[in-house]
Design a protein around this motif. Structure first.
Motif, short mmCIF file in Angstrom:
data_model
loop_
_atom_site.label_atom_id
_atom_site.label_comp_id
_atom_site.label_asym_id
_atom_site.label_seq_id
_atom_site.Cartn_x
_atom_site.Cartn_y
_atom_site.Cartn_z
N GLN A 113 7.24 13.28 2.26
CA GLN A 113 7.83 12.75 3.08
C GLN A 113 7.34 11.78 4.15
O GLN A 113 7.93 10.90 4.56
N GLY A 114 6.26 11.93 4.48
CA GLY A 114 5.69 11.28 5.60
C GLY A 114 5.61 9.96 5.07
O GLY A 114 5.68 9.14 5.95
N LEU A 115 5.09 9.71 3.61
CA LEU A 115 5.00 8.46 3.39
C LEU A 115 6.11 7.76 3.29
O LEU A 115 6.38 6.43 3.65
N GLN A 116 7.32 8.51 2.90
CA GLN A 116 8.51 7.96 2.68
C GLN A 116 9.14 7.35 4.05
O GLN A 116 9.59 6.16 4.24
N ARG A 117 9.00 8.10 5.23
CA ARG A 117 9.19 7.90 6.71
C ARG A 117 8.52 6.62 7.14
O ARG A 117 9.23 5.97 7.76
N ALA A 118 7.17 6.57 6.81
CA ALA A 118 6.43 5.52 7.33
C ALA A 118 7.24 4.07 6.36
O ALA A 118 7.30 3.06 7.13
N ARG A 119 7.39 4.28 5.05
CA ARG A 119 7.79 3.10 4.69
C ARG A 119 9.15 2.68 5.18
O ARG A 119 9.52 1.48 5.29
N VAL A 120 10.12 3.63 5.18
CA VAL A 120 11.35 3.34 5.54
C VAL A 120 11.30 2.59 7.16
O VAL A 120 12.16 1.48 7.38
N ARG A 121 10.67 3.02 7.75
CA ARG A 121 10.38 2.59 9.10
C ARG A 121 9.86 1.14 9.09
O ARG A 121 10.13 0.14 9.80
N LEU A 122 8.92 0.74 8.23
CA LEU A 122 8.49 -0.47 7.83
C LEU A 122 9.43 -1.38 7.54
O LEU A 122 9.41 -2.58 7.84
N LEU A 123 10.15 -0.98 6.49
CA LEU A 123 11.54 -1.83 5.93
C LEU A 123 12.36 -2.01 7.35
O LEU A 123 12.90 -3.14 7.21
N GLN A 159 0.89 -1.24 0.05
CA GLN A 159 -0.09 -0.02 -0.07
C GLN A 159 0.94 1.28 0.11
O GLN A 159 0.57 2.31 -0.75
N LEU A 160 1.91 1.26 0.88
CA LEU A 160 2.68 2.33 1.02
C LEU A 160 3.50 2.57 -0.27
O LEU A 160 3.85 3.90 -0.63
N ASP A 161 4.07 1.49 -0.97
CA ASP A 161 4.82 1.58 -2.27
C ASP A 161 3.83 2.11 -3.38
O ASP A 161 4.09 2.99 -4.15
N ALA A 162 2.57 1.75 -3.35
CA ALA A 162 1.54 2.26 -4.34
C ALA A 162 1.29 3.57 -4.05
O ALA A 162 1.38 4.58 -5.06
N LEU A 163 1.05 4.22 -2.88
CA LEU A 163 0.92 5.55 -2.52
C LEU A 163 1.92 6.40 -3.01
O LEU A 163 2.04 7.43 -3.39
N LEU A 164 3.45 5.91 -2.82
CA LEU A 164 4.46 6.72 -3.02
C LEU A 164 4.82 6.97 -4.53
O LEU A 164 5.20 7.86 -5.12
N GLN A 165 4.24 5.79 -5.41
CA GLN A 165 4.25 6.01 -6.76
C GLN A 165 3.36 7.25 -7.37
O GLN A 165 3.59 7.88 -8.27
N ARG A 166 2.26 7.25 -6.61
CA ARG A 166 1.38 8.50 -6.95
C ARG A 166 1.71 9.86 -6.26
O ARG A 166 1.33 10.90 -7.20
N GLN A 167 2.41 9.89 -5.04
CA GLN A 167 2.53 10.96 -4.38
C GLN A 167 4.22 10.97 -4.03
O GLN A 167 4.39 10.79 -2.72
N PRO A 168 5.15 10.84 -4.87
CA PRO A 168 6.46 10.61 -4.42
C PRO A 168 7.10 11.60 -3.50
O PRO A 168 8.35 11.36 -2.86
N GLN A 169 6.63 12.82 -3.55
CA GLN A 169 7.19 13.85 -2.92
C GLN A 169 6.87 13.79 -1.30
O GLN A 169 7.46 14.72 -0.66
#
Length: 524
Positions: A110-120, A98-108
């Motif tokens: 940062q809140g999404l990127q941080r959530a994804r990094v913490r999950l990784l 879900q986070l990967d898909a959201l980042l493809q549509r809203q790549p800039q």
């Protein structure tokens, strides 16, 4: 809109979820401005999720995300809902997708990127997490919390050289932050770069001016790393610069002892003790004893016993008990009793002193020294020793002499001795006099008397003392629970239930009261 919101609350309460979805949709479409529309869209998504229509809820939350500003509280709320939805099913893989898909549509975003990094990081994909952090840092190179979190990730992944590089970058950004320099020194040491660590510490000293706290912190860093020589050298230098510092002297003595330089450590403790105040002397004695040097602590404290106060004498008596030197401590034990302050202090002194006297086999000798001219404290000691010998009548006679001078002290000791004998009626009688004496109306005393009365098999009197306890400590849950228990013991279940209902209203957040009320309702 207000009426429709009330209806929505009723629909949710009654489980009419399909109707609630329609109502929430209408509320969102009628929103008068963008802000309220976003709030109502979140509400709609929550209702959809509750109705089991999770896919539709995810679509609405994503729209909320698209309509919100980066870093806004709406963004944080929506991301929290995404996490909650997938974690509810323990579906971390789905959350990542879900986070990967959201980042493809809203790549800039940062809140999404941080959530994804913490999950990784949580999934154990350390390399992928590090790569993602680097992308994120490129977007916000000056974000200190972001870089701090990245450094923690690198340390956890064992990539210490990269953690050092990132910390060095932070030092460049905040050159006056001396805490960062100490962090850098620690990381360099962990990475095996001892010269680099020493260079960072030298820079730290230059920045802090080599004050007392800074010297201690750097010494603690060396100590944690097992660098005994550097620790001692630094602390000796600090002791020369701050000869009156108790903290530096204590740290130096401990470092010397840890390095098996016992004689130097003891010499440092003795140097410090020579000019120490009473609290400092007690701390030195405890420190020496904690290192297994009880004999040294005894010698140091016994030299000060003549001028010592109750706390020093108590510590000396405790040491003598450990060392089997009870007879040597008898003068200190006698002084401990005469210097005791207050009921609690006298009780502690009597317990410690009588134990030492008995262990030294000197009970009869001490009893013989307490004559008609003895003060109150010595008479209390006499009663204690006579009671230990099994002569309760003589002990009571000694307390009668105490009562002539200090009735409250006599009653306090009667309570103590009666408890030792388990003579609960006499303990209750003496305790009641204490309670009714000037200044004696205390909640702790009433609680004690309730216990004595119950042990005396007098529950009605116990109930009256519990009620005194409640008067002196209004809103105290233990007193309410005790009264409710005693009422049930007396067969007055209805009164117990009424009491708990009233208390539950007055102390609505107390789980023990509510649990007792639930149990009482069940039993009734």
């Amino acid at each position: 809109a207000s009426l429709r919101e009330d209806v929505l609350d009723l629909q949710l309460a009654e489980g009419l979820l399909d109707a609630a979805v329609e109502n929430a949709t209408a509320l969102m479409n009628q929103a008068p401005d963008a802000y309220r529309k976003a709030m109502r869209r979140i509400q709609l998504a929550d209702v959809l999720d509750r109705a089991g229509r999770t896919d539709a809820a995810l679509v609405e939350w994503e729209q909320c995300l698209a309509d919100s500003g980066s870093g806004s509280w709406v963004e944080k709320e929506v991301l929290a809902r995404f996490e909650r939805t997938f974690r509810r099913e323990d579906n971390l893989t789905g959350l990542r997708a879900q986070l990967d898909a959201l980042l493809q549509r809203q790549p800039q975003r940062q809140g999404l990127q941080r959530a994804r990094v913490r999950l990784l990081s949580e999934l154990g994909e350390k390399s992928a997490a590090v790569d993602a952090w680097l992308v994120l840092l490129a977007l916000s190179p000056g974000d200190r919390p972001l870089r701090d979190e990245f450094i923690a990730l690198l340390i956890g992944a064992g990539r210490l050289d990269e953690a050092v590089a990132q910390t060095s970058e932070l030092v460049k950004q905040a050159p006056q932050d001396h805490d960062l320099l100490l962090r850098l020194a620690d990381l360099k040491l962990q990475a095996g770069d001892k010269p680099g660590c020493l260079a960072a510490v030298a820079q730290y000293d230059q920045l802090t001016g080599g004050d007392e706290a800074a010297r201690l912190r750097a010494a603690a860093l060396f100590d944690r790393a097992g660098m005994a020589a550097e620790t001692i050298e630094r602390l000796k230098s600090a002791a020369a610069a701050f000869p009156a510092s108790d903290s530096i002297s204590s740290a130096l003595a401990q470092a010397l002892y840890k390095a098996r330089r016992r004689d130097e450590a003891i010499a440092e403790w003795e140097r410090r003790a020579a000019g120490a105040t009473r609290p400092g002397l007690l701390e030195i004695g405890r420190s020496i004893s904690a290192h297994g040097e009880d004999e040294t602590a005894w010698e140091l404290l016994s030299a000060k016993a003549a001028d010592g106060d109750g706390m020093l004498l108590m510590q000396l008596c405790e040491l003598s008990e450990k060392l089997g030197r009870a007879e040597d401590a008898l003068p200190a034990a006698r002084r401990l009793v005469t210097m005791a302050q207050g009921t609690a202090g006298l009780d502690a002194a009597l317990e410690q002193s009588s134990k030492l006297i008995k262990r030294a086999g000197q009970s009869d000798a001490v009893i013989a020294t307490i004559d008609d001219r003895a003060g109150v404290a010595d008479l209390c000691l006499l009663a204690e020793l006579l009671e230990q010998r099994g002569d309760s009548a003589a002990a009571n006679a000694a307390l009668e002499r105490v009562a002539a001078a200090e009735p409250a002290t006599a009653d306090s000791q009667r309570v103590r001795l009666s408890k030792l004998r388990q003579d609960w009626p006499r303990a209750l009688e003496a305790g009641a006099r204490l309670f009714h004496a000037p200044g004696g109306r205390k909640a702790a005393t009433a609680r004690m008397l309730a216990d004595f009365a119950e042990r005396s098999r007098d529950p009605q009197t116990a109930l009256s003392w519990i009620r005194e306890w409640r008067k002196l400590s209004p809103g105290t849950a233990p007193a309410v629970l005790e009264e409710a228990r005693l009422l049930r013991t007396l067969g007055r279940d209805g009164e117990s239930l009424r009491l708990l209902r009233l208390a539950a209203g007055q102390m609505a957040d107390n789980p023990e009261i509510r649990s007792a009320l639930a149990q009482a309702c069940r039993d009734a």
